[in-house]
Design a protein around this motif. Structure first.
Motif, mmCIF file in Angstrom:
data_model
loop_
_atom_site.group_PDB
_atom_site.id
_atom_site.type_symbol
_atom_site.label_atom_id
_atom_site.label_comp_id
_atom_site.label_asym_id
_atom_site.label_seq_id
_atom_site.Cartn_x
_atom_site.Cartn_y
_atom_site.Cartn_z
ATOM 1 N N LYS A 1 0.840 -1.183 0.000
ATOM 2 C CA LYS A 1 0.000 0.000 0.000
ATOM 3 C C LYS A 1 0.883 1.244 0.000
ATOM 4 C CE LYS A 1 -3.886 -2.230 2.337
ATOM 5 N NZ LYS A 1 -4.783 -2.207 3.510
ATOM 6 N N SER A 2 0.354 2.315 -0.547
ATOM 7 C CA SER A 2 1.173 3.517 -0.740
ATOM 8 C C SER A 2 1.749 4.062 0.569
ATOM 9 C CB SER A 2 0.336 4.602 -1.431
ATOM 10 O OG SER A 2 -0.795 4.936 -0.660
ATOM 11 N N GLY A 3 0.970 4.026 1.656
ATOM 12 C CA GLY A 3 1.472 4.542 2.928
ATOM 13 C C GLY A 3 2.689 3.782 3.416
ATOM 14 N N ALA A 4 2.632 2.447 3.371
ATOM 15 C CA ALA A 4 3.764 1.632 3.812
ATOM 16 C C ALA A 4 4.974 1.824 2.901
ATOM 17 C CB ALA A 4 3.357 0.155 3.833
ATOM 18 N N ILE A 5 4.720 2.006 1.602
ATOM 19 C CA ILE A 5 5.820 2.215 0.659
ATOM 20 C C ILE A 5 6.505 3.549 0.932
ATOM 21 C CG2 ILE A 5 6.387 2.592 -1.766
ATOM 22 C CD1 ILE A 5 4.195 0.610 -2.486
ATOM 23 N N VAL A 6 5.726 4.569 1.239
ATOM 24 C CA VAL A 6 6.300 5.890 1.526
ATOM 25 C C VAL A 6 7.190 5.838 2.761
ATOM 26 C CG1 VAL A 6 5.741 8.237 2.275
ATOM 27 C CG2 VAL A 6 4.495 7.197 0.367
ATOM 28 N N HIS A 7 6.730 5.169 3.816
ATOM 29 C CA HIS A 7 7.540 5.066 5.040
ATOM 30 C C HIS A 7 8.832 4.296 4.774
ATOM 31 C CE1 HIS A 7 4.842 7.011 7.797
ATOM 32 N NE2 HIS A 7 3.827 6.216 7.462
ATOM 33 N N GLN A 8 8.736 3.172 4.053
ATOM 34 C CA GLN A 8 9.938 2.404 3.722
ATOM 35 C C GLN A 8 10.880 3.239 2.849
ATOM 36 O OE1 GLN A 8 10.616 1.263 0.447
ATOM 37 N NE2 GLN A 8 12.283 -0.180 0.819
ATOM 38 N N HIS A 9 10.316 3.982 1.918
ATOM 39 C CA HIS A 9 11.089 4.808 0.991
ATOM 40 C C HIS A 9 11.911 5.855 1.753
ATOM 41 C CE1 HIS A 9 11.693 7.012 -2.861
ATOM 42 N NE2 HIS A 9 11.619 8.084 -2.091
ATOM 43 N N ARG A 10 11.269 6.541 2.679
ATOM 44 C CA ARG A 10 11.968 7.586 3.425
ATOM 45 C C ARG A 10 13.061 7.020 4.317
ATOM 46 N NH1 ARG A 10 6.815 11.371 5.304
ATOM 47 N NH2 ARG A 10 6.409 12.297 3.245
ATOM 48 N N ASP A 11 12.754 5.938 5.031
ATOM 49 C CA ASP A 11 13.726 5.386 5.975
ATOM 50 C C ASP A 11 14.908 4.747 5.252
ATOM 51 O OD1 ASP A 11 12.096 6.240 7.999
ATOM 52 O OD2 ASP A 11 11.133 4.304 8.327
ATOM 53 N N LEU A 12 14.644 4.027 4.171
ATOM 54 C CA LEU A 12 15.743 3.439 3.401
ATOM 55 C C LEU A 12 16.577 4.530 2.750
ATOM 56 C CD1 LEU A 12 17.181 0.972 2.156
ATOM 57 C CD2 LEU A 12 15.518 1.058 0.281
ATOM 58 N N GLY A 13 15.923 5.560 2.256
ATOM 59 C CA GLY A 13 16.630 6.648 1.593
ATOM 60 C C GLY A 13 17.589 7.376 2.506
ATOM 61 N N VAL A 14 17.174 7.628 3.747
ATOM 62 C CA VAL A 14 18.050 8.376 4.653
ATOM 63 C C VAL A 14 19.246 7.530 5.089
ATOM 64 C CG1 VAL A 14 16.984 7.782 6.894
ATOM 65 C CG2 VAL A 14 17.959 10.054 6.537
ATOM 66 N N VAL A 15 19.071 6.218 5.192
ATOM 67 C CA VAL A 15 20.192 5.347 5.547
ATOM 68 C C VAL A 15 21.178 5.236 4.390
ATOM 69 C CG1 VAL A 15 20.828 2.959 6.092
ATOM 70 C CG2 VAL A 15 18.889 4.016 7.239
ATOM 71 N N ALA A 16 20.653 5.144 3.159
ATOM 72 C CA ALA A 16 21.517 4.984 1.987
ATOM 73 C C ALA A 16 22.063 6.311 1.474
ATOM 74 C CB ALA A 16 20.743 4.281 0.875
ATOM 75 N N SER B 1 11.987 2.586 -8.266
ATOM 76 C CA SER B 1 10.877 1.774 -8.773
ATOM 77 C C SER B 1 9.665 1.814 -7.844
ATOM 78 C CB SER B 1 11.335 0.328 -8.986
ATOM 79 O OG SER B 1 11.837 -0.225 -7.777
ATOM 80 N N LEU B 2 9.880 1.685 -6.527
ATOM 81 C CA LEU B 2 8.753 1.693 -5.593
ATOM 82 C C LEU B 2 8.095 3.073 -5.502
ATOM 83 C CD1 LEU B 2 10.100 -0.576 -2.711
ATOM 84 C CD2 LEU B 2 8.385 -1.130 -4.442
ATOM 85 N N THR C 1 -1.519 5.432 -6.146
ATOM 86 C CA THR C 1 -2.366 6.400 -5.448
ATOM 87 C C THR C 1 -3.207 7.200 -6.428
ATOM 88 O OG1 THR C 1 -0.729 6.589 -3.670
ATOM 89 C CG2 THR C 1 -2.356 8.355 -3.855
ATOM 90 N N ARG C 2 -2.557 7.644 -7.524
ATOM 91 C CA ARG C 2 -3.298 8.416 -8.523
ATOM 92 C C ARG C 2 -4.424 7.586 -9.132
ATOM 93 N NH1 ARG C 2 -2.875 13.675 -8.608
ATOM 94 N NH2 ARG C 2 -3.399 13.651 -10.827
ATOM 95 N N TRP C 3 -4.155 6.303 -9.387
ATOM 96 C CA TRP C 3 -5.169 5.430 -9.970
ATOM 97 C C TRP C 3 -6.337 5.232 -9.003
ATOM 98 C CZ3 TRP C 3 -7.052 0.537 -8.647
ATOM 99 C CH2 TRP C 3 -7.841 -0.083 -9.610
ATOM 100 N N LYS C 4 -6.030 5.059 -7.711
ATOM 101 C CA LYS C 4 -7.079 4.891 -6.710
ATOM 102 C C LYS C 4 -7.947 6.144 -6.592
ATOM 103 C CE LYS C 4 -4.981 1.377 -3.753
ATOM 104 N NZ LYS C 4 -4.471 1.074 -2.398
#
Length: 366
Positions: free
Chosen positions: A164-179, A329-330, A338-341
């Motif tokens: 789901k978009s919410g979980a993807i956004v949280h993973q995206h931010r946390d992975l991004g700041v570590v990398a 990609s994510l 989200t836009r489609w929904k």
């Protein structure tokens, strides 16, 4: 901050897939030598000028014009030959042909490099990858700023808890700041290789022009190149022979490329120029005599491609590439999901209103 988040999302939705492709291909190319599956690829390197000259002599007698030979080195124990017609071959250090191809599409390690470097479309693709690197740096900086608001909910995940978009956004931010630190290194070095002027006036220092033989008319290259290798070894004792470039135009010399022990670039930045007809040494380029700026520029590619720093840096750059692939990609998937929904919900609401309106219309009686 809302405008910044909106800009971050929209640009990511458009350019995320390109960054994902660059990240994935970059992670694979870090292990390019290990993924070059040919016989004798793991042979130890024999730094023997006479043996190299013998192999080159055999190739010179072939009917296909040669463009260049990259000699076996650390990581890959075979010679790579590229012909003028676009084909190529791998040769063992004894001169045995172990693989050949008529187009780069037949060798994954070749077209992957072209995809990563030029997007398979030449110089235009190289410019696009440079712009993509700048966009990637924008994402890293803005992503860290946007993450700061949600830092108390930090939880590192390689993959989202749900799609789901919410979980993807949280993973995206946390992975991004570590990398982020690794992403900055890989993106900055990549951008500066494509756009050196962005490094300031120093890194944009003009490169030396290729040596030109005035009044020279093309002549067949000498069949026996042992004297050239011996002369180069005497000029640069202890240097490793890395590449031999045949003249591409009239008036151009043979170029022998070497790598001295202090150089980071795998193919070196040491050059010996020779007359194709007589093999007389015409000039040389020694990085030891170069400027500090040249020394800095020489290290961009080895850092970017993990050709220095050993296995640990290879792993670090692999992590950077995989992280970029996941982030790009994510991000695209979550945004357009989200836009489609939203659009589906609007269409469903309009449909419900239409049906309700139709049911409320009383039938006309005569």
């Amino acid at each position: 901050m809302h405008a910044l988040a909106l800009l971050h999302r929209w640009i990511g939705a458009i350019g995320g897939l390109l960054l994902a492709v660059l990240g994935l291909t970059g992670a694979l190319l870090v292990w390019r030598d290990e993924l070059t599956f040919v016989a004798h690829a793991g042979d130890p390197v024999r730094a023997d000028p006479a043996a190299l000259a013998k192999v080159v002599g055999q190739l010179s007698n072939a009917s296909r014009p040669i463009d260049r030979i990259t000699f076996a080195g650390d990581g890959l124990g075979v010679h790579q030959v590229l012909f003028r017609d676009g084909g190529g071959a791998y040769l063992s250090q004894a001169g045995e042909t172990v693989a050949r191809w008529s187009t780069s599409w037949q060798r994954p390690e070749l077209w992957l490099f072209d995809l990563h470097h030029r997007l398979l479309i030449g110089d235009t693709g190289e410019t696009i990858t440079g712009v993509a690197g700048l966009v990637g740096l924008f994402f890293v900086v803005t992503g860290v700023l946007l993450w700061w608001r949600t830092r108390r909910r930090f939880r590192l995940r390689l993959w989202p808890a749900t799609m789901k978009s919410g979980a993807i956004v949280h993973q995206h931010r946390d992975l991004g700041v570590v990398a982020a630190p690794l992403l900055i290194v890989s993106l900055v070095t990549g951008v500066l290789m494509v756009f050196p002027t962005l490094g300031g006036s120093l890194l944009a220092e003009a490169r030396p022009r290729p040596l030109k033989l005035e009044g020279y008319h093309a002549a067949p290259a000498a069949r026996e190149l042992a004297p050239l290798f011996e002369a180069a070894a005497a000029i640069f004792p202890g240097a490793e022979f890395r590449r031999l470039q045949w003249p591409r135009n009239a008036g151009a010399p043979i170029v022998l490329r070497l790598r001295q022990p202090f150089e980071w670039t795998p193919n070196g930045r040491t050059f010996v120029y020779a007359d194709p007809a007589t093999l007389a040494i015409l000039g040389r380029a020694d990085p030891a005599e170069g400027s500090t700026v040249a020394s800095i520029r020489e290290k961009l590619y080895p850092i970017h491609a993990a050709k220095a720093g050993g296995v640990l840096w290879k792993l670090a750059m692999s992590v950077s590439g995989v992280a970029l692939a996941l982030l790009g990609s994510l991000a695209v998937y979550a945004f357009w999901q989200t836009r489609w929904k939203i659009r589906s919900a609007k269409r469903s609401k309009l449909k419900d209103r239409s049906q309700a309106a139709a049911q409320n219309i009383a039938p006309i009686r005569r």
